[in-house]
Write an enzyme that holds these catalytic residues in place. Structure first.
Site, PDB file in Angstrom:
ATOM      1  N   ASP A  96      22.466   8.944   2.153  1.00 39.40           N
ATOM      2  CA  ASP A  96      22.599  10.338   2.547  1.00 39.40           C
ATOM      3  C   ASP A  96      23.872  10.450   3.369  1.00 39.40           C
ATOM      4  O   ASP A  96      24.302   9.491   3.992  1.00 39.40           O
ATOM      5  CB  ASP A  96      21.378  10.781   3.364  1.00 39.40           C
ATOM      6  CG  ASP A  96      21.445  12.266   3.700  1.00 39.40           C
ATOM      7  OD1 ASP A  96      22.100  12.998   2.938  1.00 39.40           O
ATOM      8  OD2 ASP A  96      20.879  12.675   4.728  1.00 39.40           O
ATOM      9  N   ASP A 269      13.042  11.867  -1.836  1.00 39.30           N
ATOM     10  CA  ASP A 269      12.965  10.864  -0.773  1.00 39.30           C
ATOM     11  C   ASP A 269      12.199  11.515   0.352  1.00 39.30           C
ATOM     12  O   ASP A 269      12.195  12.739   0.492  1.00 39.30           O
ATOM     13  CB  ASP A 269      14.359  10.476  -0.267  1.00 39.30           C
ATOM     14  CG  ASP A 269      14.888  11.483   0.744  1.00 39.30           C
ATOM     15  OD1 ASP A 269      15.376  12.541   0.295  1.00 39.30           O
ATOM     16  OD2 ASP A 269      14.789  11.234   1.955  1.00 39.30           O
ATOM     17  N   CYS A 307      -7.170   0.666  -4.689  1.00 45.30           N
ATOM     18  CA  CYS A 307      -5.713   0.609  -4.520  1.00 45.30           C
ATOM     19  C   CYS A 307      -5.238  -0.823  -4.738  1.00 45.30           C
ATOM     20  O   CYS A 307      -5.913  -1.779  -4.351  1.00 45.30           O
ATOM     21  CB  CYS A 307      -5.325   1.088  -3.124  1.00 45.30           C
ATOM     22  SG  CYS A 307      -3.569   0.859  -2.745  1.00 45.30           S
ATOM     23  N   CYS A 309      -2.465  -2.149  -3.459  1.00 47.84           N
ATOM     24  CA  CYS A 309      -1.481  -2.604  -2.459  1.00 47.84           C
ATOM     25  C   CYS A 309      -2.003  -3.860  -1.768  1.00 47.84           C
ATOM     26  O   CYS A 309      -3.186  -4.173  -1.834  1.00 47.84           O
ATOM     27  CB  CYS A 309      -1.198  -1.508  -1.430  1.00 47.84           C
ATOM     28  SG  CYS A 309      -2.367  -1.446  -0.058  1.00 47.84           S
ATOM     29  N   CYS A 312      -4.983  -3.291   0.687  1.00 46.49           N
ATOM     30  CA  CYS A 312      -6.271  -2.947   0.080  1.00 46.49           C
ATOM     31  C   CYS A 312      -6.849  -4.075  -0.772  1.00 46.49           C
ATOM     32  O   CYS A 312      -8.060  -4.184  -0.928  1.00 46.49           O
ATOM     33  CB  CYS A 312      -6.125  -1.672  -0.759  1.00 46.49           C
ATOM     34  SG  CYS A 312      -5.822  -0.205   0.256  1.00 46.49           S
ATOM     35  N   HIS A 339       0.775   0.354   2.188  1.00 46.23           N
ATOM     36  CA  HIS A 339      -0.191   1.164   1.452  1.00 46.23           C
ATOM     37  C   HIS A 339       0.370   2.537   1.089  1.00 46.23           C
ATOM     38  O   HIS A 339       0.287   2.971  -0.062  1.00 46.23           O
ATOM     39  CB  HIS A 339      -1.496   1.344   2.236  1.00 46.23           C
ATOM     40  CG  HIS A 339      -2.399   2.341   1.587  1.00 46.23           C
ATOM     41  ND1 HIS A 339      -3.218   2.022   0.529  1.00 46.23           N
ATOM     42  CD2 HIS A 339      -2.529   3.686   1.782  1.00 46.23           C
ATOM     43  CE1 HIS A 339      -3.826   3.126   0.111  1.00 46.23           C
ATOM     44  NE2 HIS A 339      -3.432   4.141   0.847  1.00 46.23           N
TER      45      HIS A 339
END
Length: 374
Positions: A96, A269, A307, A309, A312, A339
């Site tokens: 950015d 984003d 999930c 991830c 999890c 997560h």
RNA sequence: GGAUGGGUUCCCGAGCGGCCAAAGGGAGCGGACUGUAAAUCCGUUGUCAUAGACUUCGGUGGUUCGAAUCCACCCCCAUCCA
């Protein structure tokens, strides 16, 4: 590097929603769109290793020109071999421009035609950012995608001011384009125009003429009601070049991601995922969960059932994470960050799959019903 | 046994006649967070309740129009001296 063709392949348009499925080529890899880009302002996505970012499927991350200019300085990043090497991330990066900082730190800045005078909140030093200087910084950082230096008008803004800021942004965009030299870095223009339809349309048209390889949509999600943001997207989208990626800057929450895609956005984003993670808030398919709350004291289930991830899948329970949050342990931030990011990246994977199958509106409604977009 | 300093709302700790339901931390509870000045910030935390009322500052008495604050005695705690 030699000239790189930042080809954007438009693979499919969802018959049900009009959402776009695409593929953007960059020097550091291909990005499937629509995509969510985790934010790593200071050359690090807070609380997560690059290794894990890759594992959860982040195809591109964001970093920030203004912050890296101040610390450690773009010369140092260049000396390190560029931002990819410096932060040990070999996939695409988007920087950015610092335009948002001009707006968000406006109390200590003076906006002039030539550029912006900054009073640094970090060091107290005064800097002067011009479009040309920002290009110099972004080229030194060497991200795959650089953003033009823009002026992000706050909400609410008077029409006259939004118009002036937009026009200045246009002039700066032109100057950025003229001074940008790296052929291995794509430079995206940024649409502005506040919450005024005609300005948004004018901005989209003007920037389209400048022919950038991609376009940011800035100045939204700055406090205006969501319906206004959606309306602006709907207004300006017909005037965005169809063959170029569209990046809705700073958005968003799960609902905004989905609604944005439905309105033709290809890239997003947002710091929300990582920031709220550090504050104990987890995103799930049935809504947000403030894991700090007493309700989770005896909850020995994972953050989100099903999930994939790391947190999890490996027995980290809500009760345990609540304990970590309350103790202000770093691991709490790490687990919830991985997560939340995985949740958002998976959400986009599912969005892409739904576009391919022309059923994005159905998916949106299913998610809405489950509370995933709350 | 003597000396001194203390005992304050969940904890630590200010207050030392009225502006005190009582500063400030911590802990608890809740909320916010969207191109990151953020592992930050905000609210709340005696009881019942809208206002307002009622019960609190080791205990019991007392002085005073009025006491967490002054006095007496008592009970604890800490340090020192015997």
């Amino acid at each position: 590097m030699d000239r790189f063709d930042f080809k954007f392949e438009l693979l499919h348009i969802c018959a049900q929603s009009g959402a776009r499925l695409g593929r953007l080529h960059t020097p550091h890899g291909i990005i499937d769109t629509p995509c969510y880009m985790p934010v790593g302002t200071q050359a690090t996505v807070k609380a997560i290793l690059p290794r894990d970012l890759k594992k959860i499927g982040a195809s591109i991350i964001l970093s920030n020109t203004y912050h890296l200019f101040e610390r450690p300085g773009h010369a140092l990043v260049k000396e390190a071999g560029g931002l990819h090497q410096f932060m040990n991330w070999d996939r695409p990066i988007l920087t950015d421009s610092g335009g948002f900082q001009v707006f968000s730190l406006a109390a200590s800045n003076k906006i002039k035609e030539d550029g912006v005078e900054f009073r640094s909140l970090l060091s107290g030093q005064k800097y002067f950012f011009t479009p040309e200087f920002v290009m110099e910084i972004e080229e030194a950082l060497g991200a795959d995608i650089a953003m033009v230096f823009d002026e992000c008008a706050p909400y609410p803004s008077e029409y006259a001011y939004a118009k002036a800021a937009m026009e200045r942004t246009h002039r700066w965009a032109k100057r950025c384009k003229e001074s940008h030299t790296r052929a291995d870095q794509a430079l995206f223009g940024i649409v502005q125009g506040g919450t005024f339809r005609d300005l948004r349309v004018e901005s989209a048209k003007y920037l389209a003429e400048l022919d950038f390889p991609g376009y940011g949509i800035g100045g939204l999600s700055v406090g205006e009601p969501k319906p206004i943001m959606y309306e602006m997207l709907e207004e300006l989208m017909p005037f965005m070049p169809a063959t170029k990626p569209r990046y809705l800057m700073g958005v968003g929450s799960p609902d905004c991601l989905v609604e944005g895609v439905i309105r033709g956005v290809d890239m997003f984003d947002c710091v929300l995922q990582t920031r709220i993670a550090r504050n104990g808030l987890a995103l799930t398919g049935n809504g947000k969960h403030m894991l700090r709350n007493a309700a989770y004291e005896h909850d020995f289930s994972p953050i989100e059932e099903g999930c994939d991830c790391y947190a999890c899948k490996n027995g980290f329970t809500r009760a345990y994470i609540r304990h970590l949050v309350k103790c202000k342990e770093i691991l709490a931030a790490q687990l919830i960050t991985v997560h939340n990011l995985r949740f958002s990246l998976r959400l986009m994977e599912q969005v892409r799959a739904a576009i391919a199958e022309d059923r994005l509106l159905d998916l949106r409604d299913e998610w809405k019903a489950k509370g995933a977009l709350d």
